[in-house]
Design an enzyme around this catalytic site. Structure first.
Site, mmCIF file in Angstrom:
data_model
loop_
_atom_site.group_PDB
_atom_site.id
_atom_site.type_symbol
_atom_site.label_atom_id
_atom_site.label_comp_id
_atom_site.label_asym_id
_atom_site.label_seq_id
_atom_site.Cartn_x
_atom_site.Cartn_y
_atom_site.Cartn_z
ATOM 1 N N GLN A 64 -63.754 -15.491 19.787
ATOM 2 C CA GLN A 64 -65.194 -15.716 19.899
ATOM 3 C C GLN A 64 -65.730 -16.243 18.573
ATOM 4 O O GLN A 64 -66.926 -16.486 18.446
ATOM 5 C CB GLN A 64 -65.898 -14.397 20.248
ATOM 6 C CG GLN A 64 -65.474 -13.841 21.587
ATOM 7 C CD GLN A 64 -65.755 -12.352 21.682
ATOM 8 O OE1 GLN A 64 -64.952 -11.504 21.306
ATOM 9 N NE2 GLN A 64 -66.919 -12.017 22.179
ATOM 10 N N VAL A 91 -66.328 -18.767 15.352
ATOM 11 C CA VAL A 91 -66.573 -20.195 15.197
ATOM 12 C C VAL A 91 -66.099 -20.677 13.827
ATOM 13 O O VAL A 91 -66.308 -21.825 13.457
ATOM 14 C CB VAL A 91 -68.088 -20.500 15.364
ATOM 15 C CG1 VAL A 91 -68.546 -20.161 16.773
ATOM 16 C CG2 VAL A 91 -68.939 -19.732 14.351
ATOM 17 N N ASP A 92 -65.451 -19.780 13.063
ATOM 18 C CA ASP A 92 -65.161 -20.082 11.658
ATOM 19 C C ASP A 92 -63.891 -20.891 11.422
ATOM 20 O O ASP A 92 -63.651 -21.377 10.311
ATOM 21 C CB ASP A 92 -65.123 -18.790 10.828
ATOM 22 C CG ASP A 92 -64.119 -17.758 11.355
ATOM 23 O OD1 ASP A 92 -63.061 -18.156 11.889
ATOM 24 O OD2 ASP A 92 -64.393 -16.548 11.231
ATOM 25 N N CYS A 148 -74.087 -38.657 23.828
ATOM 26 C CA CYS A 148 -73.658 -40.050 23.913
ATOM 27 C C CYS A 148 -72.212 -40.242 23.474
ATOM 28 O O CYS A 148 -71.640 -41.284 23.712
ATOM 29 C CB CYS A 148 -74.572 -40.946 23.088
ATOM 30 S SG CYS A 148 -74.179 -40.957 21.326
ATOM 31 N N CYS A 174 -77.116 -38.064 15.133
ATOM 32 C CA CYS A 174 -75.936 -38.675 15.752
ATOM 33 C C CYS A 174 -75.696 -40.051 15.118
ATOM 34 O O CYS A 174 -76.608 -40.881 15.079
ATOM 35 C CB CYS A 174 -76.165 -38.818 17.250
ATOM 36 S SG CYS A 174 -74.908 -39.810 18.068
ATOM 37 N N THR A 179 -63.825 -6.998 18.004
ATOM 38 C CA THR A 179 -64.925 -7.410 18.869
ATOM 39 C C THR A 179 -65.561 -6.176 19.488
ATOM 40 O O THR A 179 -64.877 -5.215 19.821
ATOM 41 C CB THR A 179 -64.492 -8.421 19.952
ATOM 42 O OG1 THR A 179 -65.603 -8.664 20.820
ATOM 43 C CG2 THR A 179 -63.311 -7.941 20.749
ATOM 44 N N TYR A 186 -77.207 -22.802 9.631
ATOM 45 C CA TYR A 186 -75.811 -23.207 9.817
ATOM 46 C C TYR A 186 -75.210 -23.763 8.527
ATOM 47 O O TYR A 186 -74.045 -23.544 8.220
ATOM 48 C CB TYR A 186 -75.662 -24.208 10.980
ATOM 49 C CG TYR A 186 -75.546 -23.464 12.292
ATOM 50 C CD1 TYR A 186 -74.328 -22.918 12.693
ATOM 51 C CD2 TYR A 186 -76.666 -23.250 13.082
ATOM 52 C CE1 TYR A 186 -74.228 -22.176 13.851
ATOM 53 C CE2 TYR A 186 -76.577 -22.507 14.248
ATOM 54 C CZ TYR A 186 -75.350 -21.975 14.628
ATOM 55 O OH TYR A 186 -75.258 -21.232 15.770
ATOM 56 N N ARG A 225 -74.242 -20.821 6.581
ATOM 57 C CA ARG A 225 -73.043 -20.175 7.138
ATOM 58 C C ARG A 225 -71.792 -21.019 6.898
ATOM 59 O O ARG A 225 -70.708 -20.492 6.630
ATOM 60 C CB ARG A 225 -73.223 -19.932 8.647
ATOM 61 C CG ARG A 225 -74.236 -18.841 8.932
ATOM 62 C CD ARG A 225 -74.402 -18.607 10.421
ATOM 63 N NE ARG A 225 -73.165 -18.178 11.068
ATOM 64 C CZ ARG A 225 -72.914 -18.311 12.365
ATOM 65 N NH1 ARG A 225 -73.800 -18.892 13.152
ATOM 66 N NH2 ARG A 225 -71.780 -17.884 12.869
ATOM 67 N N HIS A 271 -66.499 -19.884 21.715
ATOM 68 C CA HIS A 271 -67.872 -20.120 21.246
ATOM 69 C C HIS A 271 -68.000 -21.362 20.375
ATOM 70 O O HIS A 271 -68.979 -21.518 19.654
ATOM 71 C CB HIS A 271 -68.388 -18.888 20.479
ATOM 72 C CG HIS A 271 -68.588 -17.686 21.345
ATOM 73 N ND1 HIS A 271 -68.847 -16.431 20.846
ATOM 74 C CD2 HIS A 271 -68.564 -17.542 22.696
ATOM 75 C CE1 HIS A 271 -68.974 -15.568 21.846
ATOM 76 N NE2 HIS A 271 -68.790 -16.219 22.980
HETATM 77 P P1 NAD Z 1 -69.035 -8.628 17.750
HETATM 78 O O1 NAD Z 1 -70.001 -8.241 18.786
HETATM 79 O O2 NAD Z 1 -67.727 -9.082 18.194
HETATM 80 O O3 NAD Z 1 -68.917 -7.356 16.759
HETATM 81 C C1 NAD Z 1 -68.062 -7.298 15.652
HETATM 82 C C2 NAD Z 1 -67.085 -6.107 15.830
HETATM 83 O O4 NAD Z 1 -66.176 -6.096 14.741
HETATM 84 C C3 NAD Z 1 -67.762 -4.719 15.836
HETATM 85 O O5 NAD Z 1 -67.298 -4.002 16.947
HETATM 86 C C4 NAD Z 1 -67.257 -4.067 14.528
HETATM 87 O O6 NAD Z 1 -67.046 -2.672 14.659
HETATM 88 C C5 NAD Z 1 -65.950 -4.762 14.342
HETATM 89 N N1 NAD Z 1 -65.467 -4.830 12.966
HETATM 90 C C6 NAD Z 1 -66.180 -4.868 11.811
HETATM 91 N N2 NAD Z 1 -65.353 -4.970 10.753
HETATM 92 C C7 NAD Z 1 -64.091 -4.982 11.244
HETATM 93 C C8 NAD Z 1 -62.806 -5.089 10.657
HETATM 94 N N3 NAD Z 1 -62.656 -5.200 9.333
HETATM 95 N N4 NAD Z 1 -61.718 -5.075 11.457
HETATM 96 C C9 NAD Z 1 -61.861 -4.967 12.809
HETATM 97 N N5 NAD Z 1 -63.050 -4.878 13.413
HETATM 98 C C10 NAD Z 1 -64.152 -4.889 12.650
HETATM 99 O O7 NAD Z 1 -69.568 -9.756 16.843
HETATM 100 P P2 NAD Z 1 -71.026 -10.034 16.268
HETATM 101 O O8 NAD Z 1 -70.931 -9.967 14.806
HETATM 102 O O9 NAD Z 1 -72.031 -9.177 16.952
HETATM 103 O O10 NAD Z 1 -71.241 -11.549 16.687
HETATM 104 C C11 NAD Z 1 -71.431 -11.977 18.024
HETATM 105 C C12 NAD Z 1 -70.901 -13.396 18.162
HETATM 106 O O11 NAD Z 1 -71.397 -14.205 17.096
HETATM 107 C C13 NAD Z 1 -69.408 -13.523 18.015
HETATM 108 O O12 NAD Z 1 -68.760 -13.324 19.208
HETATM 109 C C14 NAD Z 1 -69.253 -14.929 17.440
HETATM 110 O O13 NAD Z 1 -69.319 -15.907 18.430
HETATM 111 C C15 NAD Z 1 -70.427 -15.079 16.559
HETATM 112 N N6 NAD Z 1 -70.063 -14.794 15.157
HETATM 113 C C16 NAD Z 1 -68.954 -15.410 14.643
HETATM 114 C C17 NAD Z 1 -68.552 -15.134 13.357
HETATM 115 C C18 NAD Z 1 -67.313 -15.830 12.840
HETATM 116 O O14 NAD Z 1 -66.965 -16.899 13.335
HETATM 117 N N7 NAD Z 1 -66.605 -15.249 11.878
HETATM 118 C C19 NAD Z 1 -69.272 -14.233 12.567
HETATM 119 C C20 NAD Z 1 -70.420 -13.626 13.124
HETATM 120 C C21 NAD Z 1 -70.789 -13.912 14.421
HETATM 121 ZN ZN ZN Z 2 -75.812 -39.844 20.180
#
Ligand code: NAD
Ligand code: ZN
Length: 247
Positions: free
Chosen positions: A98, A100-101, A128, A146, A187, A64, A67, A116
């Protein structure tokens, strides 16, 4: 075709947007399954779980921390900006993410439902106190504790196998149920329950537009599937609809 069944943007009241990791890809935040999704050869599915955290909290926190550093160096892109701009144009626009960024808020979106959680927030594993924000990169201590009770802190995000925050999820289903237009951006549309939001919108007669360079299980069901990258396609799509052109 950029008309929403012949409607002008002024005639649309309710819009819902669902975004996933793809919307941030062009900002430089890797998706989990795409290129650059690996860290030290671990897959996200092996680290973003309660089991991984129980086994080795420091390892999960190091991931994390990495990231957070990555996201901290990224800026919102034209897709985030377009969605923030659209919020001004409709009386009722709900952005469900979805991700978290935190990049949607940074771009100026205000009505954001983070299904998420958020990578900048921490919470006490003993529960707590309410969650808190810590934007320091790198974190001064790994794993962080904490500040009130000294128990292990965890990222305030939803891990694989955990349930989504109830209030956000309910609000997301409300938004999907009442919208006339839904945008589904970056997504894979396979992770439940988020994946059922567009299906619900379709059932209720909403016009659903998908923006994703890859086909997804949703592609065959939607009214419009834009096979392009979000930052590349969304600004032009919005401009064209607003200007009343079809392309
Ligand atoms: P996901 O399952 O939503 O897949 C990502 C999708 O984005 C794919 O379908 C891909 O084809 C598409 N994609 C790729 N580049 C693109 C673009 N430039 N424009 C539009 N679409 C595009 O996500 P994941 O990576 O499998 O991650 C699963 C979960 O993990 C997420 O729902 C999230 O909670 C978390 N995650 C978050 C972040 C973030 O916050 N940026 C990054 C990675 C993973
Ligand atoms: Zn605590």
């Amino acid at each position: 075709m950029t008309e929403i069944r012949g409607l002008r943007p002024e005639q649309v009241r309710s819009v819902a947007v669902l975004t996933g990791a793809g919307v941030s890809a062009e900002s430089g935040v890797p998706t989990f399954r795409g290129e650059g999704g690996l860290w030290r050869n671990y897959r996200a599915e092996d680290l973003a779980t309660p089991q991984a955290f129980r086994r080795d909290p420091a390892l999960v926190w190091e991931w994390y921390d990495w990231r957070r550093g990555l996201v901290g160096g990224c800026q919102p892109n034209a897709a985030h900006e377009t969605l923030a701009e659209m919020e001004e144009a409709f009386p009722d626009l709900t952005l469900v993410t979805q991700n978290v960024d935190g990049l949607h808020r940074l771009a100026g979106s205000r009505k954001v439902l983070e299904l998420h959680g958020n990578i900048w927030r921490l919470r006490c594993t003993r529960g707590c106190r309410p969650n808190w924000e810590d934007r320091r990169v790198p974190l001064p201590a790994i794993p962080p504790m904490c500040p009130d009770c000294g128990a292990l802190a965890r990222p305030d995000v939803v891990w694989f196998g955990e349930s989504l925050p109830r209030r956000e999820l309910e609000a997301a289903f409300d938004a999907a149920g009442r919208c006339q237009l839904m945008l589904v951006v970056g997504t894979s549309a396979v992770v439940q329950p988020a994946a059922s939001l567009p299906v619900m919108a379709l059932d209720r007669g909403a016009y659903v537009v998908e923006v994703n360079p890859q086909p997804t299980p949703l592609s065959a069901l939607v009214d419009e599937a834009i096979r392009a990258r979000a930052a590349q396609a969304l600004p032009g799509w919005w401009r064209a609809w607003r200007a009343g052109r079809s392309n």
